[in-house]
Design a protein around this motif. Structure first.
Motif, PDB file in Angstrom:
ATOM      1  N   ALA A 186       0.750  -1.288  -0.056  1.00  0.00           N
ATOM      2  CA  ALA A 186       0.068   0.019   0.017  1.00  0.00           C
ATOM      3  C   ALA A 186       0.717   1.259  -0.092  1.00  0.00           C
ATOM      4  N   ALA A 187       1.922   1.117   0.682  1.00  0.00           N
ATOM      5  CA  ALA A 187       2.889   2.313   1.068  1.00  0.00           C
ATOM      6  C   ALA A 187       3.621   2.514  -0.601  1.00  0.00           C
ATOM      7  N   VAL A 188       3.939   1.564  -1.133  1.00  0.00           N
ATOM      8  CA  VAL A 188       4.621   1.464  -2.435  1.00  0.00           C
ATOM      9  C   VAL A 188       3.652   2.101  -3.518  1.00  0.00           C
ATOM     10  N   ILE A 189       2.332   1.858  -3.299  1.00  0.00           N
ATOM     11  CA  ILE A 189       1.377   2.359  -4.342  1.00  0.00           C
ATOM     12  C   ILE A 189       1.276   3.845  -3.996  1.00  0.00           C
ATOM     13  N   LEU A 190       1.002   4.234  -2.842  1.00  0.00           N
ATOM     14  CA  LEU A 190       0.796   5.588  -2.196  1.00  0.00           C
ATOM     15  C   LEU A 190       2.139   6.287  -2.831  1.00  0.00           C
ATOM     16  N   SER A 191       3.305   5.703  -2.744  1.00  0.00           N
ATOM     17  CA  SER A 191       4.648   6.422  -2.983  1.00  0.00           C
ATOM     18  C   SER A 191       4.678   6.917  -4.526  1.00  0.00           C
ATOM     19  N   GLY A 192       4.161   5.886  -5.358  1.00  0.00           N
ATOM     20  CA  GLY A 192       3.770   5.948  -6.970  1.00  0.00           C
ATOM     21  C   GLY A 192       3.124   6.951  -7.297  1.00  0.00           C
ATOM     22  N   ARG A 193       1.767   6.835  -6.749  1.00  0.00           N
ATOM     23  CA  ARG A 193       0.569   7.596  -7.047  1.00  0.00           C
ATOM     24  C   ARG A 193       0.613   9.088  -6.605  1.00  0.00           C
ATOM     25  N   THR A 194       0.728   9.001  -5.130  1.00  0.00           N
ATOM     26  CA  THR A 194       0.378  10.339  -4.391  1.00  0.00           C
ATOM     27  C   THR A 194       1.549  11.089  -3.983  1.00  0.00           C
ATOM     28  N   GLY A 195       2.603  10.353  -3.359  1.00  0.00           N
ATOM     29  CA  GLY A 195       3.841  10.985  -3.358  1.00  0.00           C
ATOM     30  C   GLY A 195       4.385  11.723  -4.411  1.00  0.00           C
ATOM     31  N   SER A 196       4.475  11.252  -5.501  1.00  0.00           N
ATOM     32  CA  SER A 196       4.850  11.904  -6.690  1.00  0.00           C
ATOM     33  C   SER A 196       4.071  13.167  -7.219  1.00  0.00           C
ATOM     34  N   ALA A 197       2.728  13.033  -6.777  1.00  0.00           N
ATOM     35  CA  ALA A 197       1.500  14.039  -7.170  1.00  0.00           C
ATOM     36  C   ALA A 197       1.755  15.307  -6.174  1.00  0.00           C
TER      37      ALA A 197
END
Lengths: 249, 371
Positions: B215-226
């Motif tokens: 979930a954190a990896v997905i969050l990083s790719g989708r949301t952290g970058s955004a």
């Protein structure tokens, strides 16, 4: 002796966006070796006219010839555009390249110069515009005036006989602005280059222009043509008088 | 064959070496004779180097650059013969304005990978990260006094962006991971007749470890970058400066809503991923002939509420780390169009690295605490 053929011919050009007419029936010529200024108030279509002249969009009506080549002729359009240089209002430098790389790019793309040759030529161009010591800076690291000068250096990369400058003095201090005016005149004199300049900076217009046309938003077209000093002193057209005398209307 | 547009003839005289140039000395013309000219100038005997321009039709700034390069290759001032006044003026202007690159800038250009500088940058970045966390804590503690600055609508918008809109991706990823994990472990375990325990293995792995981690990896790719790109663009457009000049704290206005939103959605994202993973595992187990009731019993036996709660706690911590790294990357954005891209990349890389580091720390901590 016959006069040289015009380097730019604008023939009965009109531009419309939907039902809105920006200007219509605009015709003029630019002769080789002159500084020709397109002037007018905000929103009169100066920049739009320049975009038509540099082939970024076709006019709604009429035709434009650069070096005798009709920009509407798709087979020869690239040939005409190859022989012009354009400086955009912001400089439009590529942010991921140094100033030197920005100026080298057209040389690398269009000449057989080796890499060191491209660099040497680019250094000369940047030196001429006063950026000889800033060649390795990135566009984000320089001021607006420097960006404009670098934009001119890139426009001159291939020494085109015809240069278009969009608002070269806008937003600059009077000293930098006067320096740019001087540069335009020097390049005209030393290289025999022709300049088409879009501006509404009165001091610049009077300093550099051999001839000018004035566009007007209300008239949707050209309201005056000629030498700017003559227009300033002799014109009876109210908008022209107000423009040159900085009077409110 | 067409004649070349420019040419060069070399002639040795008593006075020195004469380079007879002809044709057009423009960018196209000098391109054809550049190497030959520099070689001739470099090989010329000691003495004057003369450029005879009598037969030159045109010399523009590229030509002036060529003449300067000849001069530089020979090491003496070039003498001109038969030049036009315009060419002379151009060369004089070029001589006056062109500066050779300074040794410092040349050295900087040639400098390759410097491990010391890399280490120094890494340490500085870590120190800045700690300072950023400190600022975030201070901003959080100051919230009661600055309640007006924290806009609930922003928190909900970011929660929607980071959580709700990520559900389809989380379902897909979770299901596939559960499926793959079960399938890969079922084959060797079947050899020992222990394939029923695949349910135990996958349930514990997902709930304790993989659920929050993925979930954190997905969050990083989708949301952290955004987050990094949004805040970075605001920085480039001077919107962050505008906030500061209005007396508004960027940490409270921009960072805290994002952190809170992620803290809110991360437990839900972890649970959704866990459930999707268990569904994937169930699909494989049923394909191997196990009834759903048996699978459910195995899961209940293996996984405890403690495992689930530990996973959710880790998920919240990972989410905060990812959001903080993303926001910090955004606020550290430099100038220029490349800067926003660099910040987004830094957010994704930094977010994943921070997650893994935290996960390692939690592994040791949970072991020590007997959890």
């Amino acid at each position: 002796m016959t006069a040289a053929a015009p380097i730019v011919s604008v023939e009965a050009v009109a531009q419309r966006f939907g039902p809105r007419t920006i200007f219509h029936d605009v015709s003029f010529t630019v002769n080789p070796g002159e500084v020709f200024v397109i002037l007018g108030g905000s929103g009169c279509g100066k920049s739009t006219l320049m975009k038509l002249m540099i082939g970024l969009r076709p006019p709604s009506e009429g035709r434009i010839l650069l070096h005798g080549i009709d920009l509407g002729d798709e087979t020869r359009r690239a040939e005409a555009l190859r022989r012009i240089g354009v400086m955009f209002q912001s400089g439009a430098l590529f942010g991921s390249m140094t100033l030197l790389e920005n100026v080298m790019l057209p040389l690398q793309m269009y000449t057989d110069l080796p890499e060191d040759g491209c660099e040497a030529v680019a250094r000369v161009k940047l030196g001429v515009v006063g950026l000889g010591e800033s060649t390795l800076l990135m566009p984000a690291e320089i001021s607006g005036g420097m960006a404009k000068r670098a934009g001119i250096a890139r426009a001159m990369a291939l020494d085109p006989p015809l240069l278009f400058l969009d608002e070269p003095s806008a937003g600059l201090d009077p000293i930098t602005s006067a320096g740019l005016d001087r540069l335009i005149l020097d390049l005209r004199d030393e290289l025999g280059a022709t300049f088409v300049v879009v501006t509404h900076e009165l001091a610049s217009i009077l300093a550099i222009a051999d001839r000018c046309i004035m566009l007007d938003r209300v008239a949707q077209g050209v309201i005056a043509t000629g030498n700017p000093r003559t227009l300033r002193d002799d014109s009876t057209q109210p908008t022209v008088r107000a423009f040159f005398r900085r009077e409110a209307m | 064959m067409a004649d070349p547009i420019a040419g060069i003839d070399v002639e040795s005289t008593d006075a020195g070496t004469c380079l007879r140039l002809h044709g057009r000395l423009d960018a196209e013309g000098v391109g054809a004779i550049w190497s030959a000219g520099l070689e001739a100038a470099g090989n010329a005997e000691v003495g004057a180097l003369i450029a005879d321009l009598t037969a030159v039709d045109l010399c523009d700034m590229a030509g002036a650059a060529f003449l300067l390069a000849l001069e530089s290759a020979h090491g003496t001032t070039l003498e001109l013969a038969g030049e036009s006044p315009g060419t002379r003026a151009l060369l004089d202007r070029a001589r006056k304005t062109v500066r050779p690159p300074s040794q410092a800038t040349e050295a900087a250009e040639k400098a390759g990978f410097d491990p010391l500088a890399f280490l120094r940058d890494g340490l500085r970045s870590a120190a800045e990260g700690v300072a950023f966390l400190g600022e975030a804590v201070v901003a959080f503690a100051s919230l009661p006094r600055r309640r007006r600055m924290l806009r609930l609508a922003d928190v909900l918008r970011y929660a929607d962006q980071a959580g709700v809109r990520a559900v389809p991706l989380i379902l897909l990823m979770g299901y596939l991971i559960g499926l793959i994990l079960a399938f890969q472990s079922a084959i060797p375990m079947r050899q020992f007749g222990a394939d029923i325990y695949v349910a135990n293995l996958v349930a514990i792995s997902l709930l304790r470890e993989l659920g929050p981690l993925l979930a954190a990896v997905i969050l990083s790719g989708r949301t952290g970058s955004a987050f990094a790109a949004e805040i970075g663009t605001m920085k480039v457009n001077e919107e962050v400066d505008a906030l500061v000049t209005m007396g508004l704290d960027p940490m409270t206005m921009l960072v805290l809503p994002r952190l809170l939103a992620v803290m809110l959605v991360m437990p839900a994202m972890t649970i959704v991923l866990d459930l999707a993973g268990l569904a994937g595992m169930t699909t494989v187990m049923m394909a191997f002939g196990f009834p759903p009731e048996a699978i459910a019993i195995q899961v209940k036996t293996a996984a405890t509420v403690q495992d689930l709660m530990g996973g959710l706690f880790k998920g919240v911590c990972f989410g905060m780390a990812v959001a903080a790294v993303g926001c910090r990357a955004g606020l550290s954005t430099g100038v220029g169009p490349r800067a926003v891209g660099q910040s987004a990349t830094a957010a994704v890389v930094g977010g994943i690295v921070a997650t893994i580091l935290l996960d390692g720390t939690f592994a040791v901590l949970f072991y020590r605490l007997g959890l």
